[in-house]
Every structure is written in structure tokens, then in C-alpha cells.
Design a protein around this motif. Structure first.
Motif, PDB file in Angstrom:
ATOM      1  N   ALA A   6      33.099  49.412  42.450  1.00 22.01           N
ATOM      2  CA  ALA A   6      32.362  50.210  43.427  1.00 22.01           C
ATOM      3  C   ALA A   6      33.374  51.162  44.046  1.00 22.01           C
ATOM      4  O   ALA A   6      34.126  50.784  44.950  1.00 22.01           O
ATOM      5  N   ASN A   7      33.396  52.368  43.548  1.00 21.28           N
ATOM      6  CA  ASN A   7      34.407  53.320  44.011  1.00 21.28           C
ATOM      7  C   ASN A   7      34.271  53.626  45.499  1.00 21.28           C
ATOM      8  O   ASN A   7      35.272  53.838  46.182  1.00 21.28           O
ATOM      9  N   ALA A   8      33.063  53.620  46.000  1.00 17.99           N
ATOM     10  CA  ALA A   8      32.855  53.911  47.416  1.00 17.99           C
ATOM     11  C   ALA A   8      33.480  52.839  48.302  1.00 17.99           C
ATOM     12  O   ALA A   8      33.818  53.106  49.456  1.00 17.99           O
ATOM     13  N   LYS A   9      33.635  51.663  47.751  1.00 20.97           N
ATOM     14  CA  LYS A   9      34.241  50.550  48.489  1.00 20.97           C
ATOM     15  C   LYS A   9      35.670  50.273  48.029  1.00 20.97           C
ATOM     16  O   LYS A   9      36.302  49.325  48.500  1.00 20.97           O
ATOM     17  N   SER A  10      36.154  51.064  47.063  1.00 23.61           N
ATOM     18  CA  SER A  10      37.494  50.851  46.506  1.00 23.61           C
ATOM     19  C   SER A  10      37.698  49.407  46.078  1.00 23.61           C
ATOM     20  O   SER A  10      38.737  48.792  46.366  1.00 23.61           O
ATOM     21  N   THR A  11      36.701  48.892  45.416  1.00 25.93           N
ATOM     22  CA  THR A  11      36.699  47.471  45.060  1.00 25.93           C
ATOM     23  C   THR A  11      36.326  47.291  43.588  1.00 25.93           C
ATOM     24  O   THR A  11      35.445  47.986  43.088  1.00 25.93           O
ATOM     25  N   VAL A  12      37.013  46.367  42.947  1.00 29.32           N
ATOM     26  CA  VAL A  12      36.676  45.976  41.588  1.00 29.32           C
ATOM     27  C   VAL A  12      36.263  44.505  41.616  1.00 29.32           C
ATOM     28  O   VAL A  12      36.777  43.720  42.423  1.00 29.32           O
ATOM     29  N   TYR A  13      35.308  44.178  40.767  1.00 28.97           N
ATOM     30  CA  TYR A  13      34.758  42.829  40.735  1.00 28.97           C
ATOM     31  C   TYR A  13      34.948  42.196  39.361  1.00 28.97           C
ATOM     32  O   TYR A  13      34.975  42.892  38.342  1.00 28.97           O
ATOM     33  N   LEU A  14      35.040  40.887  39.375  1.00 21.21           N
ATOM     34  CA  LEU A  14      35.022  40.140  38.121  1.00 21.21           C
ATOM     35  C   LEU A  14      33.970  39.054  38.275  1.00 21.21           C
ATOM     36  O   LEU A  14      34.177  38.086  39.010  1.00 21.21           O
ATOM     37  N   GLN A  15      32.839  39.262  37.624  1.00 25.45           N
ATOM     38  CA  GLN A  15      31.775  38.261  37.635  1.00 25.45           C
ATOM     39  C   GLN A  15      32.037  37.277  36.507  1.00 25.45           C
ATOM     40  O   GLN A  15      32.126  37.667  35.338  1.00 25.45           O
ATOM     41  N   MET A  16      32.167  36.018  36.857  1.00 27.08           N
ATOM     42  CA  MET A  16      32.498  34.985  35.882  1.00 27.08           C
ATOM     43  C   MET A  16      31.354  33.985  35.812  1.00 27.08           C
ATOM     44  O   MET A  16      31.056  33.305  36.796  1.00 27.08           O
ATOM     45  N   ASN A  17      30.719  33.931  34.671  1.00 22.64           N
ATOM     46  CA  ASN A  17      29.605  33.012  34.439  1.00 22.64           C
ATOM     47  C   ASN A  17      29.983  31.979  33.385  1.00 22.64           C
ATOM     48  O   ASN A  17      30.933  32.174  32.614  1.00 22.64           O
ATOM     49  N   ASP A  18      29.235  30.894  33.356  1.00 17.09           N
ATOM     50  CA  ASP A  18      29.465  29.835  32.371  1.00 17.09           C
ATOM     51  C   ASP A  18      30.945  29.448  32.321  1.00 17.09           C
ATOM     52  O   ASP A  18      31.570  29.399  31.256  1.00 17.09           O
ATOM     53  N   LEU A  19      31.485  29.185  33.483  1.00 14.58           N
ATOM     54  CA  LEU A  19      32.904  28.868  33.581  1.00 14.58           C
ATOM     55  C   LEU A  19      33.229  27.566  32.858  1.00 14.58           C
ATOM     56  O   LEU A  19      32.428  26.623  32.836  1.00 14.58           O
ATOM     57  N   LYS A  20      34.426  27.543  32.296  1.00 14.73           N
ATOM     58  CA  LYS A  20      34.912  26.388  31.548  1.00 14.73           C
ATOM     59  C   LYS A  20      36.219  25.896  32.177  1.00 14.73           C
ATOM     60  O   LYS A  20      36.930  26.682  32.821  1.00 14.73           O
ATOM     61  N   PRO A  21      36.551  24.643  31.970  1.00 19.10           N
ATOM     62  CA  PRO A  21      37.813  24.133  32.530  1.00 19.10           C
ATOM     63  C   PRO A  21      39.026  24.970  32.112  1.00 19.10           C
ATOM     64  O   PRO A  21      39.970  25.126  32.894  1.00 19.10           O
ATOM     65  N   GLU A  22      38.985  25.537  30.929  1.00 18.23           N
ATOM     66  CA  GLU A  22      40.115  26.355  30.468  1.00 18.23           C
ATOM     67  C   GLU A  22      40.219  27.700  31.183  1.00 18.23           C
ATOM     68  O   GLU A  22      41.186  28.432  30.988  1.00 18.23           O
ATOM     69  N   ASP A  23      39.237  28.022  32.016  1.00 18.95           N
ATOM     70  CA  ASP A  23      39.318  29.222  32.843  1.00 18.95           C
ATOM     71  C   ASP A  23      40.115  28.969  34.120  1.00 18.95           C
ATOM     72  O   ASP A  23      40.377  29.908  34.883  1.00 18.95           O
ATOM     73  N   THR A  24      40.477  27.744  34.354  1.00 27.59           N
ATOM     74  CA  THR A  24      41.254  27.406  35.548  1.00 27.59           C
ATOM     75  C   THR A  24      42.592  28.133  35.533  1.00 27.59           C
ATOM     76  O   THR A  24      43.358  28.046  34.570  1.00 27.59           O
ATOM     77  N   ALA A  25      42.849  28.890  36.597  1.00 29.73           N
ATOM     78  CA  ALA A  25      44.065  29.696  36.682  1.00 29.73           C
ATOM     79  C   ALA A  25      44.096  30.409  38.026  1.00 29.73           C
ATOM     80  O   ALA A  25      43.110  30.405  38.763  1.00 29.73           O
ATOM     81  N   VAL A  26      45.216  31.023  38.297  1.00 25.98           N
ATOM     82  CA  VAL A  26      45.286  31.987  39.386  1.00 25.98           C
ATOM     83  C   VAL A  26      44.966  33.356  38.790  1.00 25.98           C
ATOM     84  O   VAL A  26      45.572  33.751  37.792  1.00 25.98           O
ATOM     85  N   TYR A  27      44.019  34.020  39.392  1.00 26.96           N
ATOM     86  CA  TYR A  27      43.569  35.314  38.904  1.00 26.96           C
ATOM     87  C   TYR A  27      44.186  36.426  39.747  1.00 26.96           C
ATOM     88  O   TYR A  27      44.140  36.384  40.984  1.00 26.96           O
ATOM     89  N   TYR A  28      44.713  37.415  39.061  1.00 33.16           N
ATOM     90  CA  TYR A  28      45.359  38.547  39.710  1.00 33.16           C
ATOM     91  C   TYR A  28      44.656  39.845  39.337  1.00 33.16           C
ATOM     92  O   TYR A  28      44.335  40.060  38.166  1.00 33.16           O
ATOM     93  N   CYS A  29      44.453  40.694  40.321  1.00 33.84           N
ATOM     94  CA  CYS A  29      43.996  42.036  40.008  1.00 33.84           C
ATOM     95  C   CYS A  29      45.208  42.952  39.981  1.00 33.84           C
ATOM     96  O   CYS A  29      46.230  42.677  40.612  1.00 33.84           O
ATOM     97  N   ALA A  30      45.077  44.031  39.228  1.00 33.97           N
ATOM     98  CA  ALA A  30      46.181  44.950  39.053  1.00 33.97           C
ATOM     99  C   ALA A  30      45.656  46.365  38.891  1.00 33.97           C
ATOM    100  O   ALA A  30      44.538  46.559  38.391  1.00 33.97           O
ATOM    101  N   ALA A  31      46.456  47.313  39.292  1.00 32.70           N
ATOM    102  CA  ALA A  31      46.061  48.719  39.228  1.00 32.70           C
ATOM    103  C   ALA A  31      47.051  49.519  38.397  1.00 32.70           C
ATOM    104  O   ALA A  31      48.262  49.420  38.595  1.00 32.70           O
ATOM    105  N   ASN A  32      46.497  50.288  37.498  1.00 34.33           N
ATOM    106  CA  ASN A  32      47.268  51.280  36.731  1.00 34.33           C
ATOM    107  C   ASN A  32      46.868  52.642  37.279  1.00 34.33           C
ATOM    108  O   ASN A  32      45.707  53.033  37.174  1.00 34.33           O
TER     109      ASN A  32
END
Length: 129
Positions: free
Chosen positions: A72-98
Motif C-alpha cells: 500500500a504505497n499510500a501507507k508506505s507499507t508492504v504486507y506478507l499474507q501467510m496462509n496454510d502455515l506449516k511448522p517449517e515456516d517457523t523463523a524470524v521474518y525480515y523485510c528489506a528494501a532495495n
């Protein structure tokens, strides 16, 4: 540019979470925004990116069909919608900008964490079985 990620938590397998990453800076629309994750004892790995030019998205094979990246550029925000999560998705999630504004870059370019100029502090996701 400062990035603030949030939205992590504990969820059961099959559940959903939405991560958010708010960015400072006046030209957010020209940032390509990515998500990476790092599980305990493992290297940081690419999850998803939304390129600045045209909104092209790339997803790691392990999350295709389950995760969606949006912005949402108006909010300067990026989202990550995660569905059907699995145990192997367990982690620390980082956002990054190029912020380099390079055109015609593909997943090989964006999956390299060296091309990101700014990183958020990480938000922890734990998926229980």
C-alpha cells in the motif's frame, strides 16, 4: 530509510498470519520490497519480493500458493499474507528494501540478500504442529 516489521506470533499449522512492514522515506513507491526469513541454525533465505516497477512479484517455491506479497504505497507499507502455515515456516521474518530502482530485474537478482539496502528488525513466526 527505516523499516518496522510486525505481525508475527504463534499459530497452529494450517493457520494464517499477516506480516506488515512500514517504511520511512518519501519515495516508497520506488522501493522494491522483499521478505526474507531465518530459521534457527539456518541461513537467511528469500521468501518474496514485490518489485517497484510494475509491481512484479516473485515468491520462493516453498511458499508459492500459500503466501502473497502486496503493498500500500499510500501507507508506505508492504504486507506478507501467510496462509496454510506449516511448522517449517517457523523463523524470524525480515523485510528489506532495495532502493536502487534497477529495471528488469528478476528473481535471481531479488533473491540475493546482498542487493537490499535496508533491513527491518525482524518479527518472529512460530508454527506449532
Amino acid at each position: 530509510v527505516q523499516l518496522q516489521a510486525c505481525g508475527g506470533g504463534l499459530v497452529q499449522a494450517g493457520g494464517s498470519l499477516r506480516l506488515s512492514c512500514a517504511a520511512s522515506g518519501r519515495t516508497f513507491s520506488r522501493y522494491s520490497m522483499g521478505w526474507f526469513r531465518q530459521a534457527p541454525g539456518k541461513e537467511r533465505e528469500f521468501v518474496a519480493v514485490l518489485a517497484w516497477n510494475g509491481g512484479t512479484t516473485y515468491l520462493a517455491d516453498s511458499v508459492k500458493g500459500r503466501f502473497t506479497i502486496s503493498r500500500a504505497n499510500a501507507k508506505s507499507t508492504v504486507y506478507l499474507q501467510m496462509n496454510d502455515l506449516k511448522p517449517e515456516d517457523t523463523a524470524v521474518y525480515y523485510c528489506a528494501a532495495n532502493v536502487r530502482g534497477i529495471a528488469s530485474s528478476g528473481v535471481t537478482y531479488y533473491s540475493n540478500n546482498q542487493v537490499y539496502d535496508y533491513w527491518g528488525q525482524g518479527t518472529e513466526v512460530t508454527v506449532s504442529s
